[in-house]
Design a protein around this motif. Structure first.
Motif, PDB file in Angstrom:
ATOM      1  N   GLU A 152       0.844  -1.193   0.000  1.00 13.56           N
ATOM      2  CA  GLU A 152       0.000   0.000   0.000  1.00 13.56           C
ATOM      3  C   GLU A 152       0.885   1.251   0.000  1.00 13.56           C
ATOM      4  O   GLU A 152       1.942   1.275   0.620  1.00 13.56           O
ATOM      5  CB  GLU A 152      -0.915   0.008   1.235  1.00 13.56           C
ATOM      6  N   SER A 153       0.450   2.291  -0.704  1.00 18.77           N
ATOM      7  CA  SER A 153       1.267   3.498  -0.840  1.00 18.77           C
ATOM      8  C   SER A 153       1.304   4.291   0.459  1.00 18.77           C
ATOM      9  O   SER A 153       0.372   4.231   1.276  1.00 18.77           O
ATOM     10  CB  SER A 153       0.724   4.388  -1.956  1.00 18.77           C
ATOM     11  N   GLU A 154       2.389   5.049   0.638  1.00 16.33           N
ATOM     12  CA  GLU A 154       2.523   5.887   1.826  1.00 16.33           C
ATOM     13  C   GLU A 154       1.425   6.940   1.875  1.00 16.33           C
ATOM     14  O   GLU A 154       0.907   7.260   2.944  1.00 16.33           O
ATOM     15  CB  GLU A 154       3.902   6.556   1.823  1.00 16.33           C
ATOM     16  N   ARG A 155       1.026   7.449   0.708  1.00 11.84           N
ATOM     17  CA  ARG A 155      -0.032   8.459   0.660  1.00 11.84           C
ATOM     18  C   ARG A 155      -1.347   7.906   1.189  1.00 11.84           C
ATOM     19  O   ARG A 155      -2.039   8.545   1.984  1.00 11.84           O
ATOM     20  CB  ARG A 155      -0.221   8.970  -0.771  1.00 11.84           C
ATOM     21  N   ARG A 156      -1.700   6.691   0.754  1.00  4.13           N
ATOM     22  CA  ARG A 156      -2.951   6.092   1.209  1.00  4.13           C
ATOM     23  C   ARG A 156      -2.900   5.776   2.708  1.00  4.13           C
ATOM     24  O   ARG A 156      -3.902   5.923   3.418  1.00  4.13           O
ATOM     25  CB  ARG A 156      -3.231   4.807   0.407  1.00  4.13           C
ATOM     26  N   LEU A 157      -1.734   5.357   3.182  1.00  3.83           N
ATOM     27  CA  LEU A 157      -1.605   5.065   4.610  1.00  3.83           C
ATOM     28  C   LEU A 157      -1.736   6.347   5.435  1.00  3.83           C
ATOM     29  O   LEU A 157      -2.360   6.345   6.502  1.00  3.83           O
ATOM     30  CB  LEU A 157      -0.257   4.389   4.890  1.00  3.83           C
ATOM     31  N   ASP A 158      -1.166   7.442   4.929  1.00  3.75           N
ATOM     32  CA  ASP A 158      -1.305   8.734   5.613  1.00  3.75           C
ATOM     33  C   ASP A 158      -2.772   9.165   5.646  1.00  3.75           C
ATOM     34  O   ASP A 158      -3.249   9.706   6.653  1.00  3.75           O
ATOM     35  CB  ASP A 158      -0.466   9.803   4.913  1.00  3.75           C
ATOM     36  N   GLU A 159      -3.482   8.938   4.534  1.00  2.00           N
ATOM     37  CA  GLU A 159      -4.905   9.297   4.489  1.00  2.00           C
ATOM     38  C   GLU A 159      -5.701   8.492   5.508  1.00  2.00           C
ATOM     39  O   GLU A 159      -6.593   9.018   6.180  1.00  2.00           O
ATOM     40  CB  GLU A 159      -5.450   9.063   3.081  1.00  2.00           C
ATOM     41  N   LEU A 160      -5.379   7.191   5.624  1.00  2.00           N
ATOM     42  CA  LEU A 160      -6.079   6.335   6.575  1.00  2.00           C
ATOM     43  C   LEU A 160      -5.799   6.784   8.004  1.00  2.00           C
ATOM     44  O   LEU A 160      -6.711   6.867   8.842  1.00  2.00           O
ATOM     45  CB  LEU A 160      -5.643   4.881   6.382  1.00  2.00           C
TER      46      LEU A 160
END
Length: 372
Positions: A30-38
């Motif tokens: 999973e991308s770092e961007r998506r993890l930050d969003e979560l």
């Protein structure tokens, strides 16, 4: 589900099930961007009901902190690292969550630092504790200012300055002075108060071990000079800032705290006050295009509002209004006070066109979103 502990408390910090889940998702690609969003979504959820004050401290950290508060002699490096990470996590939420939530998340760390600094902790750990406290107090001072509590903000900056003074790294106190200077610039009439803090920041930065902090101090010095109309001094300070930014910054302890995108914003402000508005507009546009991280959303809104001011001075008022609509949305979602102040100033400069339909649309948007 993963963000709730067995006793139904929010838990997002290191060692929590949610932290383990994020690690697992990262390993699965999973991308770092998506993890930050979560993570941001869960932080918002945790503070929706006014709770989640300890959400960024994992279960083991909460236990260690409770133990240290009961017996300060049991403070250890592991707990300091966890507290430092928690402050960084809160700092990372700026621009993604309103400042009132930033205050909620910081409250237990700020109070814990106060109690530990007032107690007898192991002497070798004092510099590290003061460093964590200085960071927490500075961010809390900024958040208090953004939520219009200037008395609390001044008190927190005084605590931050005292904590940073005991670390032995002048650049850390320079960071406090710079944040305090920007707050003072927008909460105190005139430029003298901000000027004194900027001068102190430059002195500390020059004596410190961070070229990046020195670059930022010189950039802020340039802005204050430009606001005073001192073009020569402003341009000299900007030249020093670029000299610092172009230096070797490998291993810089504050290497990511200030970038060329930020510096272009300061170039824009300098040109706006003592130069060419067309040049200022281009600097602002370049800066805003690069400030894309969630943490930079507040700064991007400020830069874009200044870009709109440059358009007004270039006799492009309707184009300026178009740009300001996005700035209003950003200021509304974060509660950013500086962006709101800049927006009100831009609105005043658009008054000659107040009979235009697009001005009425902008006014309605301002009133609906910010009540101004």
């Amino acid at each position: 589900m993963y963000a709730r502990s067995a006793d139904e408390q929010n838990s997002l910090g290191a060692g929590s099930d949610f932290g383990e889940l994020l690690d697992a998702l990262a390993h699965l690609g999973e991308s770092e961007r998506r993890l930050d969003e979560l993570r941001t979504l869960l932080v918002k959820t945790a503070t929706d009901d006014g709770g989640g004050l300890l959400a960024l401290l994992g279960p083991s950290t909460q236990l260690s902190l409770s133990t240290a508060l009961a017996d300060p002699s049991r403070l250890d490096e592991g707990l300091l690292d966890a507290m430092r990470t928690a402050v960084s996590d809160v700092n990372g939420q700026v621009g993604s969550v309103p400042f009132v939530r930033v205050q909620l998340l910081l409250a237990p760390i700020v109070e814990s630092c106060r109690r530990l600094l007032a107690a007898e902790v192991p002497e070798p750990l004092l510099p590290g504790l003061r460093a964590v406290a200085a960071q927490a107090y500075t961010l809390a001072g900024r958040a208090a200012f953004e939520t219009r509590d200037d008395d609390a903000s001044r008190a927190l900056y005084a605590e931050a300055t005292a904590a940073a003074s005991g670390i032995g790294s002048p650049w850390r106190r320079a960071v406090v002075h710079m944040s305090h200077a920007l707050v003072t610039l927008y909460s105190t009439p005139g430029l003298d108060g901000a000027q004194q803090l900027v001068d102190a920041a430059v002195r500390d930065a020059r004596a410190g071990g961070s070229v990046t902090v020195r670059a930022r101090a010189h950039a802020l010095q340039a802005e204050i000079a430009a606001r005073r109309g001192a073009a020569k001094h402003a341009k000299a300070a900007l030249a020093l800032a670029w000299y610092d930014m172009d230096a070797d910054r490998d291993g810089d302890p504050a290497g990511t705290s200030f970038s060329t995108a930020h510096l272009r914003g300061f170039e824009g402000v300098t040109s706006l006050y003592v130069g060419d508005p067309g040049e200022a507009h281009d600097y602002f546009a370049g800066s805003a295009a690069e400030l894309r991280a969630p943490r930079e959303r507040v700064q991007r809104a400020i830069v874009a509002t200044d870009q709109a001011l440059a358009r007004i001075r270039l006799d492009e008022p309707e184009s300026a209004a178009d740009l300001l609509h996005g700035c209003i949305d950003a200021a509304s979602s974060t509660g950013g006070r500086v962006a709101s102040i800049r927006l009100r100033r831009a609105r005043r400069e658009l008054r000659p066109w107040r009979r235009e339909d697009w001005f009425a649309d902008l006014d309605d948007h301002l009133i609906d979103s910010l009540g101004v």
